[in-house]
Design a protein around this motif. Structure first.
Motif, short mmCIF file in Angstrom:
data_model
loop_
_atom_site.label_atom_id
_atom_site.label_comp_id
_atom_site.label_asym_id
_atom_site.label_seq_id
_atom_site.Cartn_x
_atom_site.Cartn_y
_atom_site.Cartn_z
N ASN A 172 0.84 -1.20 0.00
CA ASN A 172 0.00 0.00 0.00
C ASN A 172 0.88 1.25 0.00
O ASN A 172 2.11 1.17 0.02
N ASN A 224 -5.13 -4.81 11.19
CA ASN A 224 -6.36 -4.73 10.41
C ASN A 224 -6.04 -4.88 8.92
O ASN A 224 -4.87 -5.10 8.54
N GLN A 225 -7.07 -4.73 8.09
CA GLN A 225 -6.92 -4.92 6.66
C GLN A 225 -5.90 -3.97 6.03
O GLN A 225 -5.21 -4.30 5.07
N ASN A 226 -5.77 -2.79 6.62
CA ASN A 226 -4.93 -1.76 6.02
C ASN A 226 -3.48 -1.76 6.51
O ASN A 226 -2.62 -1.11 5.91
N SER A 259 -3.63 -13.98 12.54
CA SER A 259 -4.78 -13.13 12.19
C SER A 259 -5.48 -13.66 10.93
O SER A 259 -4.92 -14.43 10.16
N SER A 260 -6.69 -13.18 10.74
CA SER A 260 -7.44 -13.56 9.52
C SER A 260 -6.84 -12.89 8.29
O SER A 260 -7.12 -13.30 7.15
N TYR A 261 -5.98 -11.88 8.52
CA TYR A 261 -5.39 -11.16 7.39
C TYR A 261 -4.15 -11.86 6.84
O TYR A 261 -3.61 -11.43 5.82
N ASP A 319 -4.60 -12.91 3.36
CA ASP A 319 -4.36 -11.84 2.39
C ASP A 319 -2.86 -11.66 2.14
O ASP A 319 -2.43 -11.36 1.02
#
Length: 491
Positions: free
Chosen positions: A84, A119-121, A153-155, A158
């Motif tokens: 990102n 988190n996602q970011n 984590s669930s991330y 990703d």
């Protein structure tokens, strides 16, 4: 940390989420440089990374390390990703080779991850910050924690998708185990087990347990095996059990180090430590039971073994047994010393008493010397059961002889008073009847010494005769008692 400084992505000069197209482009670029005979440094060779010398062989090996999907993700955990805009800003600062920008980037990563939740970011930031901290060797426990927060984590799915081939995804649990093993092997190069375990103190409990078990397995097995060997030798040769115990005790530092690692609440370690203590205790008991007539050194040696075992006992029953045995053996050692003191001192007092009694002519100086000789011996007997009895002997004889001499001549009054002053220090140990005689005569003597009474008390001769007769009876008793004591404690 070699997993970072020698990371294949670093050697190739790319971030971990590089596309296959970009990776191929980089490979061709490196080959072109290789043909000229020199492979340059890349933008991601930022401080504090150590300098490396790239060769054709090291480049080929680096590409081989990231061919499989699982290997790509695994190596990414020890490198940087750019997923990102924030990641891009940080990485551009690292590439700049500007020391201020690099320090700013490193500081930003550290601070953000210590004050945010994943988190996602920001999950990529967790990976990058952890890598940077591990590289610098600072806040290692926090660095390890950040990596496990990402892994659990669930991330993390990703994260995998950003790096690996989407068609073949690696197993998450396998990656966690592989990452843990690699971290441990890296830390083992420069740190002791206790220090390594501290690096995982902020990690999930199951990871901490795995690390402890991996790092202590050899020591635990070594101690368990030593306990078994000691038990076998003790049963085969109990008379030498003390020596077997001391051999086992040579491992006490290993047990103590395990205690620091596992803490007070670990059930498995507490059982091991208690078995260690109980075997030492068993050796002491077996060794003692083999002695027909235990000498002092046997008591003292067993007491030392019980005390050493007590330091490692964890089970309340083991602790209670050891406390009882320590108390019993301490009492035995104390009694041994007291009995030895009695056997050495009582005959000397009796000898001095007999010498005074058997002297054909006694003067006041003889009585004074008798006290000079016997009072120090009485002090040696303090704390023994015979102390009070011997005080009564000495006081009876000295007082009786002094009264006789005072009745013969008032010129002895001053020295007699001094003798009574010395005897007055022993009144707490006199029996009731003797103390009453002493106090009555002491008061009369003080009056005579002050010149208030020029005549001896009327029954003094009779009293002194009774006292001296009591003394003789007591002497007979103490001689008999001493003989019994000597016979008793010589066995």
């Amino acid at each position: 940390m070699l997993s970072i400084s020698q990371n294949p992505y670093r050697i190739i000069g790319v971030v971990a989420n590089v596309s296959e197209k970009e990776l191929l482009k980089q490979k061709n670029k490196i080959k072109a440089f290789a043909r000229t005979g020199k492979i340059p440094d890349f933008e991601l060779d930022f401080p504090p990374l150590p300098t490396i010398s790239r060769t054709t062989e090291s480049i080929d090996h680096a590409f081989s390390q990231i061919e499989l999907a699982e290997d790509k993700v695994f190596q990414a955990l020890f490198w940087l990703v750019n997923l990102n805009a924030f990641d891009n800003v940080i990485i551009e600062k690292l590439k700049s080779q500007d020391s201020e920008l690099i320090q700013d980037a490193l500081g930003t990563l550290e601070n953000l991850c210590n004050h945010t939740q994943i988190n996602q970011n920001n999950f990529s930031r967790y990976n990058n910050a952890s890598t940077v901290l591990l590289l610098q060797g600072i806040e290692v426990a926090s660095a390890v924690r950040l990596k496990y927060e990402l892994l659990n984590s669930s991330y993390f799915d990703d994260f995998i998708l950003a790096i690996a081939d989407k068609t073949v995804l690696p197993q998450k649990q396998k990656l966690i185990e592989r990452f843990t093993d690699k971290l441990i092997s890296e830390f083992q190069k420069n740190h002791e087990p206790y220090r390594i375990i501290s690096f995982f103190k902020k990690s999930p409990e199951e990871i901490q347990r795995k690390v402890k078990n991996l790092l202590t397995a050899d020591k635990v097995h070594k101690i368990e095996h030593a306990i078994e060997i000691c038990e076998q030798k003790r049963k085969n040769n109990p008379s030498e059990a003390n020596n077997f115990a001391y051999t086992l005790i040579e491992l006490r530092n290993d047990v103590a180090n395990l205690a620091r690692i596992f803490g007070k609440k670990d059930v498995a370690f507490n059982m091991l430590s208690d078995n260690f203590a109980d075997e030492i205790r068993s050796c002491a008991v077996s060794y003692f039971n083999e002695q027909d007539e235990p000498e002092l050194y046997v008591y003292e040696e067993c007491l030392e073994l019980f005390s050493l075992a007590r330091d490692f006992a964890k089970n309340p029953q083991t602790i209670q047994r050891l406390d009882n045995e320590i108390s019993q053996f301490e009492e035995s050692v104390k009694n041994y010393h007291q009995n030895k003191k009695v056997n050495n001192t009582v005959p000397r007092i009796i000898e001095k008493t007999e010498q005074l009694k058997n002297k054909p002519y006694i003067n006041i100086i003889d009585v004074d010397k008798y006290l000079d000789d016997t009072l120090p011996l009485l002090r040696e007997l303090k704390g023994t059961e015979t102390h009070a009895l011997m005080v009564n002997i000495v006081a009876s004889v000295a007082m009786g002889k002094t009264i006789v001499l005072v009745n013969r001549s008032n010129s002895n009054v001053r020295q007699a008073t001094q003798i009574f002053n010395a005897l007055n220090t022993q009144t707490d140990y006199m029996d009731y009847e003797l103390r009453a005689h002493f106090r009555k005569n002491y008061e009369e003597l003080k009056k005579m010494n002050a010149g208030r009474n020029s005549v001896s008390y009327s029954n003094s001769s009779s009293d002194s005769g009774d006292i001296e007769m009591d003394a003789i009876c007591l002497i007979v008793k103490i001689i008999i008692g001493a003989i019994i004591l000597i016979n008793l404690f010589s066995h």
